[in-house]
Write a protein that holds these residues in place. Sequence first.
Motif, PDB file in Angstrom:
ATOM      1  N   TYR A   1       0.829  -1.198   0.000  1.00 51.07           N
ATOM      2  CA  TYR A   1       0.000   0.000   0.000  1.00 51.07           C
ATOM      3  C   TYR A   1       0.862   1.247   0.000  1.00 51.07           C
ATOM      4  O   TYR A   1       2.025   1.227   0.387  1.00 51.07           O
ATOM      5  CB  TYR A   1      -0.974   0.007   1.177  1.00 51.07           C
ATOM      6  CG  TYR A   1      -0.316   0.013   2.530  1.00 51.07           C
ATOM      7  CD1 TYR A   1      -0.033   1.209   3.191  1.00 51.07           C
ATOM      8  CD2 TYR A   1       0.030  -1.174   3.176  1.00 51.07           C
ATOM      9  CE1 TYR A   1       0.571   1.224   4.429  1.00 51.07           C
ATOM     10  CE2 TYR A   1       0.627  -1.165   4.420  1.00 51.07           C
ATOM     11  CZ  TYR A   1       0.899   0.034   5.035  1.00 51.07           C
ATOM     12  OH  TYR A   1       1.516   0.046   6.267  1.00 51.07           O
ATOM     13  N   CYS A   2       0.256   2.318  -0.445  1.00 49.52           N
ATOM     14  CA  CYS A   2       0.907   3.618  -0.529  1.00 49.52           C
ATOM     15  C   CYS A   2      -0.138   4.649  -0.128  1.00 49.52           C
ATOM     16  O   CYS A   2      -1.183   4.760  -0.767  1.00 49.52           O
ATOM     17  CB  CYS A   2       1.393   3.835  -1.955  1.00 49.52           C
ATOM     18  SG  CYS A   2       2.250   5.383  -2.203  1.00 49.52           S
ATOM     19  N   VAL A   3       0.131   5.384   0.931  1.00 48.87           N
ATOM     20  CA  VAL A   3      -0.842   6.333   1.469  1.00 48.87           C
ATOM     21  C   VAL A   3      -0.295   7.762   1.371  1.00 48.87           C
ATOM     22  O   VAL A   3       0.746   8.081   1.938  1.00 48.87           O
ATOM     23  CB  VAL A   3      -1.193   5.987   2.928  1.00 48.87           C
ATOM     24  CG1 VAL A   3      -2.183   6.992   3.503  1.00 48.87           C
ATOM     25  CG2 VAL A   3      -1.748   4.567   3.018  1.00 48.87           C
ATOM     26  N   TYR A   4      -1.008   8.577   0.628  1.00 50.69           N
ATOM     27  CA  TYR A   4      -0.708  10.003   0.457  1.00 50.69           C
ATOM     28  C   TYR A   4       0.756  10.265   0.127  1.00 50.69           C
ATOM     29  O   TYR A   4       1.396  11.134   0.716  1.00 50.69           O
ATOM     30  CB  TYR A   4      -1.179  10.812   1.672  1.00 50.69           C
ATOM     31  CG  TYR A   4      -2.563  11.356   1.444  1.00 50.69           C
ATOM     32  CD1 TYR A   4      -2.748  12.608   0.876  1.00 50.69           C
ATOM     33  CD2 TYR A   4      -3.679  10.591   1.734  1.00 50.69           C
ATOM     34  CE1 TYR A   4      -4.024  13.090   0.621  1.00 50.69           C
ATOM     35  CE2 TYR A   4      -4.958  11.061   1.484  1.00 50.69           C
ATOM     36  CZ  TYR A   4      -5.116  12.314   0.927  1.00 50.69           C
ATOM     37  OH  TYR A   4      -6.373  12.783   0.666  1.00 50.69           O
ATOM     38  N   THR A   5       1.270   9.518  -0.837  1.00 55.36           N
ATOM     39  CA  THR A   5       2.644   9.709  -1.292  1.00 55.36           C
ATOM     40  C   THR A   5       2.711  10.079  -2.766  1.00 55.36           C
ATOM     41  O   THR A   5       3.559  10.875  -3.159  1.00 55.36           O
ATOM     42  CB  THR A   5       3.471   8.423  -1.053  1.00 55.36           C
ATOM     43  OG1 THR A   5       3.396   8.090   0.324  1.00 55.36           O
ATOM     44  CG2 THR A   5       4.924   8.614  -1.442  1.00 55.36           C
ATOM     45  N   PHE A   6       1.821   9.528  -3.594  1.00 53.96           N
ATOM     46  CA  PHE A   6       1.937   9.718  -5.034  1.00 53.96           C
ATOM     47  C   PHE A   6       1.911  11.182  -5.436  1.00 53.96           C
ATOM     48  O   PHE A   6       2.583  11.564  -6.389  1.00 53.96           O
ATOM     49  CB  PHE A   6       0.850   8.930  -5.773  1.00 53.96           C
ATOM     50  CG  PHE A   6       1.326   7.607  -6.279  1.00 53.96           C
ATOM     51  CD1 PHE A   6       2.125   6.789  -5.509  1.00 53.96           C
ATOM     52  CD2 PHE A   6       0.980   7.174  -7.537  1.00 53.96           C
ATOM     53  CE1 PHE A   6       2.574   5.572  -5.973  1.00 53.96           C
ATOM     54  CE2 PHE A   6       1.412   5.958  -8.019  1.00 53.96           C
ATOM     55  CZ  PHE A   6       2.219   5.158  -7.240  1.00 53.96           C
ATOM     56  N   HIS A   7       1.154  12.023  -4.762  1.00 52.76           N
ATOM     57  CA  HIS A   7       1.102  13.435  -5.158  1.00 52.76           C
ATOM     58  C   HIS A   7       2.401  14.166  -4.820  1.00 52.76           C
ATOM     59  O   HIS A   7       2.626  15.270  -5.288  1.00 52.76           O
ATOM     60  CB  HIS A   7      -0.107  14.136  -4.530  1.00 52.76           C
ATOM     61  CG  HIS A   7       0.051  14.461  -3.093  1.00 52.76           C
ATOM     62  ND1 HIS A   7      -0.309  13.589  -2.093  1.00 52.76           N
ATOM     63  CD2 HIS A   7       0.540  15.570  -2.474  1.00 52.76           C
ATOM     64  CE1 HIS A   7      -0.062  14.144  -0.919  1.00 52.76           C
ATOM     65  NE2 HIS A   7       0.455  15.340  -1.128  1.00 52.76           N
ATOM     66  N   GLU A   8       3.267  13.534  -4.043  1.00 51.80           N
ATOM     67  CA  GLU A   8       4.560  14.129  -3.683  1.00 51.80           C
ATOM     68  C   GLU A   8       5.659  13.785  -4.691  1.00 51.80           C
ATOM     69  O   GLU A   8       6.752  14.338  -4.613  1.00 51.80           O
ATOM     70  CB  GLU A   8       5.004  13.621  -2.302  1.00 51.80           C
ATOM     71  CG  GLU A   8       4.059  13.906  -1.170  1.00 51.80           C
ATOM     72  CD  GLU A   8       4.085  15.351  -0.712  1.00 51.80           C
ATOM     73  OE1 GLU A   8       4.922  16.144  -1.206  1.00 51.80           O
ATOM     74  OE2 GLU A   8       3.258  15.685   0.156  1.00 51.80           O
ATOM     75  N   LEU A   9       5.368  12.876  -5.620  1.00 47.95           N
ATOM     76  CA  LEU A   9       6.395  12.339  -6.508  1.00 47.95           C
ATOM     77  C   LEU A   9       6.294  12.885  -7.927  1.00 47.95           C
ATOM     78  O   LEU A   9       5.196  13.059  -8.451  1.00 47.95           O
ATOM     79  CB  LEU A   9       6.255  10.812  -6.588  1.00 47.95           C
ATOM     80  CG  LEU A   9       6.311  10.037  -5.280  1.00 47.95           C
ATOM     81  CD1 LEU A   9       5.991   8.566  -5.535  1.00 47.95           C
ATOM     82  CD2 LEU A   9       7.658  10.205  -4.617  1.00 47.95           C
ATOM     83  N   PRO A  10       7.448  13.075  -8.583  1.00 52.18           N
ATOM     84  CA  PRO A  10       7.401  13.381 -10.014  1.00 52.18           C
ATOM     85  C   PRO A  10       6.940  12.136 -10.776  1.00 52.18           C
ATOM     86  O   PRO A  10       6.988  11.013 -10.252  1.00 52.18           O
ATOM     87  CB  PRO A  10       8.849  13.749 -10.354  1.00 52.18           C
ATOM     88  CG  PRO A  10       9.672  13.117  -9.292  1.00 52.18           C
ATOM     89  CD  PRO A  10       8.809  13.042  -8.066  1.00 52.18           C
ATOM     90  N   MET A  11       6.500  12.311 -11.993  1.00 49.03           N
ATOM     91  CA  MET A  11       5.932  11.219 -12.775  1.00 49.03           C
ATOM     92  C   MET A  11       6.875  10.023 -12.883  1.00 49.03           C
ATOM     93  O   MET A  11       6.451   8.882 -12.758  1.00 49.03           O
ATOM     94  CB  MET A  11       5.532  11.719 -14.168  1.00 49.03           C
ATOM     95  CG  MET A  11       4.817  10.694 -14.981  1.00 49.03           C
ATOM     96  SD  MET A  11       3.291  10.169 -14.155  1.00 49.03           S
ATOM     97  CE  MET A  11       2.674   9.021 -15.338  1.00 49.03           C
ATOM     98  N   GLU A  12       8.149  10.277 -13.113  1.00 49.87           N
ATOM     99  CA  GLU A  12       9.099   9.173 -13.262  1.00 49.87           C
ATOM    100  C   GLU A  12       9.147   8.331 -11.987  1.00 49.87           C
ATOM    101  O   GLU A  12       9.248   7.102 -12.049  1.00 49.87           O
ATOM    102  CB  GLU A  12      10.512   9.691 -13.579  1.00 49.87           C
ATOM    103  CG  GLU A  12      10.610  10.562 -14.809  1.00 49.87           C
ATOM    104  CD  GLU A  12      10.156  12.008 -14.559  1.00 49.87           C
ATOM    105  OE1 GLU A  12      10.338  12.541 -13.445  1.00 49.87           O
ATOM    106  OE2 GLU A  12       9.588  12.595 -15.492  1.00 49.87           O
ATOM    107  N   ALA A  13       9.080   8.963 -10.842  1.00 50.63           N
ATOM    108  CA  ALA A  13       9.105   8.239  -9.570  1.00 50.63           C
ATOM    109  C   ALA A  13       7.796   7.480  -9.352  1.00 50.63           C
ATOM    110  O   ALA A  13       7.803   6.374  -8.798  1.00 50.63           O
ATOM    111  CB  ALA A  13       9.369   9.203  -8.417  1.00 50.63           C
TER     112      ALA A  13
END
Length: 107
Positions: free
Chosen positions: A10-22
């Motif tokens: 799981y991944c919680v409230y992290t994707f919006h912190e990452l650039p697309m490549e990450a």
Amino acid sequence: DDGGWFDAVYCVYTFHELPMEAREAAVRTMFQALKPGGVAVLVDSIQLGDREPLDRSIGRFGDFNEPHYRGYISTDLGALFERAGFACVEKEMNSSSKRLSFMKPTT
């Protein structure tokens, strides 16, 4: 070898912190880490189109030291996970958050 060690990730409230490549690298890593039939769960902010009345203002959150937020809200997360090999399972929204789940195929 299908690899994988975990039944769920799981991944919680992290994707919006990452650039697309990450984001892309994170999804590939989730896929590799899961056993066949395993589930990846993502919880993060709603995106453009999830709650259309908020579309005009949702990007403003990017003004608060969130340099990747505007890119996140326009990313097709379903397509991102599908490109890595996942099957989309479920989407649920509550307030300004959403939960998406994806399954690694068994074959």
